[in-house]
Design a protein around this motif. Structure first.
Motif, PDB file in Angstrom:
ATOM      1  N   GLU A 277       0.818  -1.220   0.000  1.00 29.90           N
ATOM      2  CA  GLU A 277       0.000   0.000   0.000  1.00 29.90           C
ATOM      3  C   GLU A 277       0.852   1.272   0.000  1.00 29.90           C
ATOM      4  O   GLU A 277       0.342   2.363  -0.220  1.00 29.90           O
ATOM      5  CB  GLU A 277      -0.994   0.021   1.162  1.00 29.90           C
ATOM      6  CG  GLU A 277      -0.407  -0.183   2.524  1.00 29.90           C
ATOM      7  CD  GLU A 277      -0.284  -1.648   2.920  1.00 29.90           C
ATOM      8  OE1 GLU A 277       0.221  -1.890   4.019  1.00 29.90           O
ATOM      9  OE2 GLU A 277      -0.652  -2.543   2.152  1.00 29.90           O
ATOM     10  N   GLN A 278       2.146   1.161   0.191  1.00 33.03           N
ATOM     11  CA  GLN A 278       3.035   2.322   0.140  1.00 33.03           C
ATOM     12  C   GLN A 278       3.427   2.687  -1.289  1.00 33.03           C
ATOM     13  O   GLN A 278       3.948   3.770  -1.513  1.00 33.03           O
ATOM     14  CB  GLN A 278       4.301   2.061   0.953  1.00 33.03           C
ATOM     15  CG  GLN A 278       4.058   1.984   2.446  1.00 33.03           C
ATOM     16  CD  GLN A 278       5.330   1.646   3.181  1.00 33.03           C
ATOM     17  OE1 GLN A 278       5.826   0.532   3.074  1.00 33.03           O
ATOM     18  NE2 GLN A 278       5.867   2.605   3.913  1.00 33.03           N
ATOM     19  N   TRP A 279       3.197   1.794  -2.231  1.00 27.79           N
ATOM     20  CA  TRP A 279       3.628   2.065  -3.598  1.00 27.79           C
ATOM     21  C   TRP A 279       2.646   2.989  -4.296  1.00 27.79           C
ATOM     22  O   TRP A 279       1.458   2.889  -4.117  1.00 27.79           O
ATOM     23  CB  TRP A 279       3.757   0.766  -4.395  1.00 27.79           C
ATOM     24  CG  TRP A 279       4.776  -0.158  -3.827  1.00 27.79           C
ATOM     25  CD1 TRP A 279       4.593  -1.458  -3.493  1.00 27.79           C
ATOM     26  CD2 TRP A 279       6.131   0.146  -3.513  1.00 27.79           C
ATOM     27  NE1 TRP A 279       5.754  -1.982  -2.994  1.00 27.79           N
ATOM     28  CE2 TRP A 279       6.704  -1.023  -2.984  1.00 27.79           C
ATOM     29  CE3 TRP A 279       6.911   1.296  -3.609  1.00 27.79           C
ATOM     30  CZ2 TRP A 279       8.023  -1.081  -2.575  1.00 27.79           C
ATOM     31  CZ3 TRP A 279       8.228   1.247  -3.190  1.00 27.79           C
ATOM     32  CH2 TRP A 279       8.770   0.074  -2.692  1.00 27.79           C
ATOM     33  N   PRO A 280       3.178   3.866  -5.125  1.00 28.21           N
ATOM     34  CA  PRO A 280       2.290   4.763  -5.882  1.00 28.21           C
ATOM     35  C   PRO A 280       1.622   4.023  -7.033  1.00 28.21           C
ATOM     36  O   PRO A 280       2.141   3.022  -7.518  1.00 28.21           O
ATOM     37  CB  PRO A 280       3.252   5.824  -6.428  1.00 28.21           C
ATOM     38  CG  PRO A 280       4.548   5.079  -6.588  1.00 28.21           C
ATOM     39  CD  PRO A 280       4.579   4.090  -5.441  1.00 28.21           C
ATOM     40  N   ASN A 281       0.469   4.524  -7.440  1.00 28.42           N
ATOM     41  CA  ASN A 281      -0.061   4.071  -8.718  1.00 28.42           C
ATOM     42  C   ASN A 281       0.209   5.205  -9.705  1.00 28.42           C
ATOM     43  O   ASN A 281       0.612   6.300  -9.314  1.00 28.42           O
ATOM     44  CB  ASN A 281      -1.541   3.684  -8.636  1.00 28.42           C
ATOM     45  CG  ASN A 281      -2.428   4.842  -8.223  1.00 28.42           C
ATOM     46  OD1 ASN A 281      -2.206   5.980  -8.632  1.00 28.42           O
ATOM     47  ND2 ASN A 281      -3.415   4.560  -7.401  1.00 28.42           N
TER      48      ASN A 281
END
Length: 95
Positions: A63-67
């Motif tokens: 959930e820390q990764w950007p989209n």
């Protein structure tokens, strides 16, 4: 990739007249964000970030990764980068 001691690379291939694939080269970075632009559910930017961090020994939660949408809306994404990415996306759409 193992023979070249590479952990990541994007390869260029062509098919000859017999339908066989022929290796041309390996590049250090390929273009991939157009995939997420067309199919946001793939979230390829986050997967790529995860890969790079795992290979570097850094741990983050997914959930820390950007989209791509969040990245494009961020202050870090400069006007120059926006123009460059838009050009790449438009070129990919033209294919």
């Amino acid at each position: 990739m193992k023979k070249m001691n590479l952990r990541f690379g994007c390869i260029d291939l062509v098919r000859d007249e017999d339908g066989d694939y022929v290796f041309l080269e390996v590049n250090e970075q390929g273009q991939f964000l157009w995939i997420e632009e067309r199919c946001p559910e793939i979230a390829i930017l986050g997967e790529f970030c995860d890969f790079l961090c795992r290979e570097s020994g850094i741990t983050f939660t997914p959930e820390q990764w950007p989209n791509l949408s969040d990245y494009l809306a961020s202050e870090r994404f400069s006007t120059t980068h926006k123009m460059s990415l838009e050009l790449e996306i438009n070129q990919a759409r033209a294919l």
